[in-house]
Motif scaffolding. Structure first.
Motif, short mmCIF file in Angstrom:
data_model
loop_
_atom_site.label_atom_id
_atom_site.label_comp_id
_atom_site.label_asym_id
_atom_site.label_seq_id
_atom_site.Cartn_x
_atom_site.Cartn_y
_atom_site.Cartn_z
N ALA A 23 58.74 33.59 0.37
CA ALA A 23 60.19 33.55 -0.50
C ALA A 23 60.74 32.06 0.22
N ALA A 24 60.59 31.61 1.37
CA ALA A 24 60.80 30.46 1.74
C ALA A 24 59.50 29.41 1.10
N GLU A 25 58.46 29.76 0.65
CA GLU A 25 57.24 28.10 0.41
C GLU A 25 58.17 28.48 -1.35
N GLU A 26 58.04 29.41 -1.50
CA GLU A 26 58.31 29.96 -2.78
C GLU A 26 59.72 29.28 -3.39
N GLY A 27 61.12 29.23 -2.94
CA GLY A 27 61.36 28.36 -3.25
C GLY A 27 61.42 26.50 -2.69
N ALA A 28 61.04 26.72 -1.57
CA ALA A 28 60.99 24.87 -1.57
C ALA A 28 60.27 24.67 -2.81
N ARG A 29 58.72 25.15 -3.56
CA ARG A 29 57.98 24.98 -4.70
C ARG A 29 58.61 24.81 -6.13
N ALA A 30 59.99 25.37 -5.96
CA ALA A 30 60.49 25.96 -7.22
C ALA A 30 61.55 23.91 -7.26
N VAL A 31 62.08 23.85 -5.90
CA VAL A 31 63.11 22.95 -5.73
C VAL A 31 61.77 21.97 -6.14
N ALA A 32 60.89 21.36 -5.87
CA ALA A 32 60.14 20.48 -5.73
C ALA A 32 59.65 20.40 -7.88
N ASP A 33 59.96 21.17 -7.62
CA ASP A 33 59.59 21.52 -9.86
C ASP A 33 60.52 21.10 -10.69
N VAL A 34 61.81 21.60 -9.80
CA VAL A 34 63.14 21.02 -10.29
C VAL A 34 62.77 19.46 -10.80
N GLU A 35 63.16 19.31 -9.42
CA GLU A 35 63.49 17.72 -8.39
C GLU A 35 62.15 16.30 -9.60
N ARG A 36 61.27 17.72 -10.12
CA ARG A 36 60.06 16.43 -10.22
C ARG A 36 60.17 16.31 -12.40
N ARG A 37 60.58 18.10 -12.50
CA ARG A 37 61.20 17.64 -14.13
C ARG A 37 62.38 17.08 -14.55
N ALA A 38 63.27 17.44 -13.32
CA ALA A 38 64.33 16.05 -13.67
C ALA A 38 64.08 14.72 -13.69
N VAL A 39 63.72 13.60 -12.86
CA VAL A 39 62.78 12.75 -12.35
C VAL A 39 61.92 12.23 -14.14
N ASP A 40 61.92 13.61 -14.86
CA ASP A 40 60.62 13.20 -15.73
C ASP A 40 61.32 13.31 -16.86
N ILE A 41 62.33 13.69 -17.03
CA ILE A 41 63.10 14.14 -18.04
C ILE A 41 64.62 12.57 -18.20
N ARG A 42 65.07 11.82 -16.94
CA ARG A 42 65.09 10.54 -16.99
C ARG A 42 64.54 9.95 -17.05
N LYS A 43 63.19 9.60 -16.48
CA LYS A 43 62.28 8.63 -17.47
C LYS A 43 62.28 8.26 -18.75
N ASN A 44 62.04 9.79 -19.62
CA ASN A 44 62.03 9.67 -21.26
C ASN A 44 63.55 9.31 -21.43
N MET A 45 64.11 9.55 -20.95
CA MET A 45 66.19 8.95 -21.59
C MET A 45 66.09 8.11 -21.37
N ALA A 46 65.34 6.95 -20.84
CA ALA A 46 65.55 5.80 -20.53
C ALA A 46 64.70 5.17 -21.55
N ARG A 47 63.44 5.60 -21.78
CA ARG A 47 62.51 4.98 -22.62
C ARG A 47 63.04 5.22 -23.98
N LEU A 48 63.52 6.22 -24.22
CA LEU A 48 63.30 7.09 -25.76
C LEU A 48 65.33 6.46 -25.85
N ARG A 49 66.38 5.65 -24.90
CA ARG A 49 67.00 4.86 -25.15
C ARG A 49 67.05 3.48 -24.80
N GLU A 50 66.07 3.30 -24.63
CA GLU A 50 65.80 1.37 -24.59
C GLU A 50 64.60 0.96 -26.38
N LEU A 51 64.04 2.34 -26.82
CA LEU A 51 63.20 2.13 -27.87
C LEU A 51 65.03 2.48 -29.19
N ARG A 52 66.19 3.21 -29.06
CA ARG A 52 66.87 3.34 -29.92
C ARG A 52 67.65 1.88 -29.51
#
Length: 80
Positions: A23-52
């Protein structure tokens, strides 16, 4: 001589420890996945903002260079 009894963990406690470890390992993987997705989303938002912003700047410069639109005259209604 007194022989000390070595306390071996029961099968239930071994299973519980294994579940907690997994459970601890799965929790750590889930947190890492959420953080990675958040970084990807922020990068995409910045790219779209620049285009707009670039598009809005281009539209503003284009509309500033065009002459002002001439207002249309009202069409007269024809008598029946």
């Amino acid at each position: 001589m007194s022989a000390k009894k070595t306390a071996e963990p029961s099968p239930e406690s071994v299973a519980r420890a294994e579940r907690q470890r997994l459970a601890a390992e799965e929790g750590a993987r889930a947190v890492a996945d959420v953080e990675r997705r958040a970084v990807d989303i922020r990068k995409n938002m910045a790219r779209l903002r620049e285009l707009r912003e670039a598009k809005e700047a281009a539209d503003a410069s284009l509309s500033a260079s065009l002459p002002a639109p001439v207002p249309k005259k009202r069409a007269r209604k024809l008598p029946r």
